[in-house]
Structures are given as structure tokens and as C-alpha cells.
Motif scaffolding. Structure first.
Motif, PDB file in Angstrom:
ATOM      1  N   GLY A  35      83.983   1.536  59.535  1.00 44.54           N
ATOM      2  CA  GLY A  35      82.841   0.790  60.060  1.00 44.54           C
ATOM      3  C   GLY A  35      82.981  -0.714  59.880  1.00 44.54           C
ATOM      4  O   GLY A  35      82.246  -1.495  60.501  1.00 44.54           O
ATOM      5  N   TRP A  36      83.938  -1.123  59.043  1.00 48.71           N
ATOM      6  CA  TRP A  36      84.169  -2.556  58.851  1.00 48.71           C
ATOM      7  C   TRP A  36      84.908  -3.202  60.026  1.00 48.71           C
ATOM      8  O   TRP A  36      84.912  -4.424  60.157  1.00 48.71           O
ATOM      9  N   TRP A  57      74.115  -9.834  62.149  1.00 42.13           N
ATOM     10  CA  TRP A  57      74.501  -8.486  61.753  1.00 42.13           C
ATOM     11  C   TRP A  57      74.093  -7.481  62.823  1.00 42.13           C
ATOM     12  O   TRP A  57      73.016  -7.573  63.400  1.00 42.13           O
ATOM     13  N   PRO A  58      74.987  -6.472  63.138  1.00 41.73           N
ATOM     14  CA  PRO A  58      76.307  -6.320  62.526  1.00 41.73           C
ATOM     15  C   PRO A  58      77.402  -7.110  63.234  1.00 41.73           C
ATOM     16  O   PRO A  58      78.315  -7.593  62.597  1.00 41.73           O
ATOM     17  N   GLN A 118      79.626  -1.843  51.830  1.00 36.98           N
ATOM     18  CA  GLN A 118      79.761  -0.841  52.898  1.00 36.98           C
ATOM     19  C   GLN A 118      79.474  -1.447  54.272  1.00 36.98           C
ATOM     20  O   GLN A 118      79.485  -0.745  55.282  1.00 36.98           O
ATOM     21  N   ARG A 166      76.556  -2.697  55.147  1.00 33.07           N
ATOM     22  CA  ARG A 166      75.151  -2.487  55.511  1.00 33.07           C
ATOM     23  C   ARG A 166      74.351  -3.760  55.233  1.00 33.07           C
ATOM     24  O   ARG A 166      74.649  -4.497  54.297  1.00 33.07           O
ATOM     25  N   ALA A 193      69.047  -0.706  52.096  1.00 36.97           N
ATOM     26  CA  ALA A 193      70.324  -0.941  52.786  1.00 36.97           C
ATOM     27  C   ALA A 193      70.306  -0.176  54.102  1.00 36.97           C
ATOM     28  O   ALA A 193      70.055   1.027  54.128  1.00 36.97           O
ATOM     29  N   ALA A 247      72.273   0.934  57.545  1.00 28.56           N
ATOM     30  CA  ALA A 247      73.599   1.075  58.154  1.00 28.56           C
ATOM     31  C   ALA A 247      73.531   0.953  59.665  1.00 28.56           C
ATOM     32  O   ALA A 247      74.468   0.509  60.303  1.00 28.56           O
ATOM     33  N   ALA A 248      72.420   1.366  60.257  1.00 32.07           N
ATOM     34  CA  ALA A 248      72.298   1.299  61.715  1.00 32.07           C
ATOM     35  C   ALA A 248      70.868   0.963  62.049  1.00 32.07           C
ATOM     36  O   ALA A 248      69.940   1.354  61.358  1.00 32.07           O
TER      37      ALA A 248
END
Length: 278
Positions: A97-98, A123-124, A246, A248, A261, A263-264
Motif C-alpha cells: 500500500g506504500w 493524503w493518500p 502503515q 494510514r 488511524a 486506511a481508506a
């Protein structure tokens, strides 16, 4: 400098010399097509037969898409529409994911250095100039397994005029009076940058700490009031405090003070005058 009326085609031979054959070459294959539906879809469809570090550029895309399948298009030769296929032997799939964030770092650095614009990351992986979106990045896993294969697509608005912008919150390098708007020069800088970032990440054995630091330094979302739209019509209103290891975004909830945090989700940058947010 090329004007809006004169959008020259990319110079395939010169780009191949610089990126594939030359002393600074970091790509195994580079192709330009006049038009396609989506360069990401093309590379994913051919992933089995393609070498690591294959790059494909389209002069025009008629069904390009961004995150959440949003359409992404502009007049022929007004943008850089680029996808790269990269293989990652021995990587922990959890850190893949990075990759779009890494691509964002490379694009920001290329734009700051070559085009002399004040680019930053939202972000992201949106690239902004003065809060307006100039580029978007989309990564898709093409193959799983011991050497995962990822395709990363980048769409950069180069010579779009105000009336050609897809949305009012977008911008282009020409509108931002960039020092360089020659697409060949920009493309070389972006692809070399991505190659160098991946080399550096591979040399660290896929450690994300240094990459996270580099991302944070370029991320305009940290320190801002944000609204995060989560799946299931939930939203968080608060302040973005960090991007964790991660990748996030960490948001301090304005109501509870809790650190969350994410992530999506869709992140909107808020201005200080937004009602209900101080």
C-alpha cells in the motif's frame, strides 16, 4: 514554452534513449500509444508477459479512472497519462500500500525541482498546488504471490486551460505558471524519480520508516482540519495529526479527542472558517 494551442506529441525515441538505453536508464521498457481506454488496464491485462519496470504512456485516455472509479480525462496531449508495472520479489504484501504514496513523493519532487511549483501531497496520493489538484495516482495489484506485481497509474494536468479542467478544484501546470511544461522533460523526471525511490526502498529491504518520513515531509494534510468520509456513510471531523508507518492518516476526532488511524476513505481539507470546526 509550448502554448495551449501547440501540444506536441511525446518524443518516443528520445525518451527511450534516456529511460531504457542510456547511462541513467532505470526502466526495461517504455511505450507510447496514441489513445487507449486506460493505461492501467492495459498493463494489468498484459502483466504475465511484461518485464519488471515497464512504463506505458497514452497521449489520450477515453476511460481513464481515478480512485473510486472516477473518470479522468482531458484533451489529447494536454496531460501526462502514465502507468508503470513493477515487481516486488520478497516483499511483505502488507506494505504494498506504500507504493502509490512512494509514487506521490516522486511526482512532488519532480514538480518542485523541474517545474518549480509548490507541489504537495494530499493524503493518500493526490498532488496539489495551492490546494488545487494537479495530479492523481492510482495503484492496483496485478498479480499476487511471491513476487507481487503492481501497476501504478499517474495522471498529471500539464496544459489544460481553465475551461478544460475536469472540476473547478483542479489545476494544471500551465495555469500555475510552471517553469517547465514540456511533457518529455516532466516524464523523464517523474520516471527517474520513481525508479530511484523504488531502488532506495528495495535497498532498505522494504523498510517503510524512511519512506514514511519522506512522505510526511511532503504531505499537506498533516496539521489540517479534515473531514473523512468512511464506508457506510460515517464521517470523522477532526485534525490530521500524522501518517503512520502503515501509511494510514491519523485523525484526532474533534468530538471525542480519540486518535483514529484511517486506511481508506475520502479526505476533504477544511478551511478554518468551516462551521463547527475550530
Amino acid at each position: 514554452m509550448w502554448t495551449n494551442l501547440d501540444r506536441p506529441p511525446l518524443d518516443l525515441a528520445a525518451l527511450r534513449r534516456a529511460l531504457v538505453d542510456g547511462p541513467q536508464a532505470s526502466w526495461s521498457r517504455f511505450d507510447v500509444v496514441e489513445s487507449t481506454g486506460s493505461t492501467n488496464a492495459d498493463l494489468i491485462a498484459q502483466a504475465d508477459g511484461l518485464a519488471d519496470r515497464t512504463a506505458l504512456v497514452a497521449e489520450h485516455q477515453d476511460s481513464g479512472r481515478g480512485r473510486h472509479a472516477r473518470p479522468f480525462s482531458g484533451p489529447p496531449r494536454s496531460q501526462l497519462l502514465l502507468s508503470v508495472l513493477v515487481r516486488f520479489p520478497g516483499i511483505d504484501p502488507a506494505v504494498l500500500g506504500w507504493l502509490p504514496l512512494l509514487a506521490g513523493v516522486a511526482v512532488v519532487d519532480a514538480l518542485r525541482t523541474v517545474a518549480a511549483v509548490d507541489a504537495a501531497l494530499k493524503w493518500p496520493n493526490d498532488v496539489l498546488i495551492e490546494g488545487r489538484k494537479v495530479a492523481g495516482i492510482l495503484a492496483e495489484v496485478a498479480q499476487h504471490g511471491s513476487a507481487p506485481t503492481v501497476v501504478v497509474g499517474i495522471g498529471l494536468n500539464v496544459s489544460l486551460s481553465e475551461s478544460e479542467l475536469p472540476v473547478p478544484t483542479a489545476t494544471s501546470l500551465v495555469l500555475e505558471k510552471a517553469a517547465v511544461v514540456d511533457r518529455d522533460t516532466l516524464l523523464r523526471a517523474i520516471l527517474r524519480g520513481i525508479g530511484a525511490e523504488i531502488d532506495s526502498w528495495r535497498n532498505s529491504n522494504w523498510n517503510t520508516e524512511q519512506l514514511a518520513n519522506r512522505y510526511r515531509e511532503r504531505c499537506d494534510t498533516i496539521g489540517r482540519g479534515v473531514r473523512v468520509e468512511l464506508p457506510g456513510e460515517k464521517q470523522i471531523l477532526g485534525d490530521a495529526t500524522d501518517v503512520d508507518n502503515q501509511g494510514r492518516i491519523v485523525v484526532r476526532d474533534g468530538n471525542t479527542g480519540e486518535l483514529i488511524a484511517v486506511a481508506a476513505g475520502d479526505v476533504t481539507h477544511l478551511r478554518a472558517i468551516d462551521p463547527g470546526h475550530h
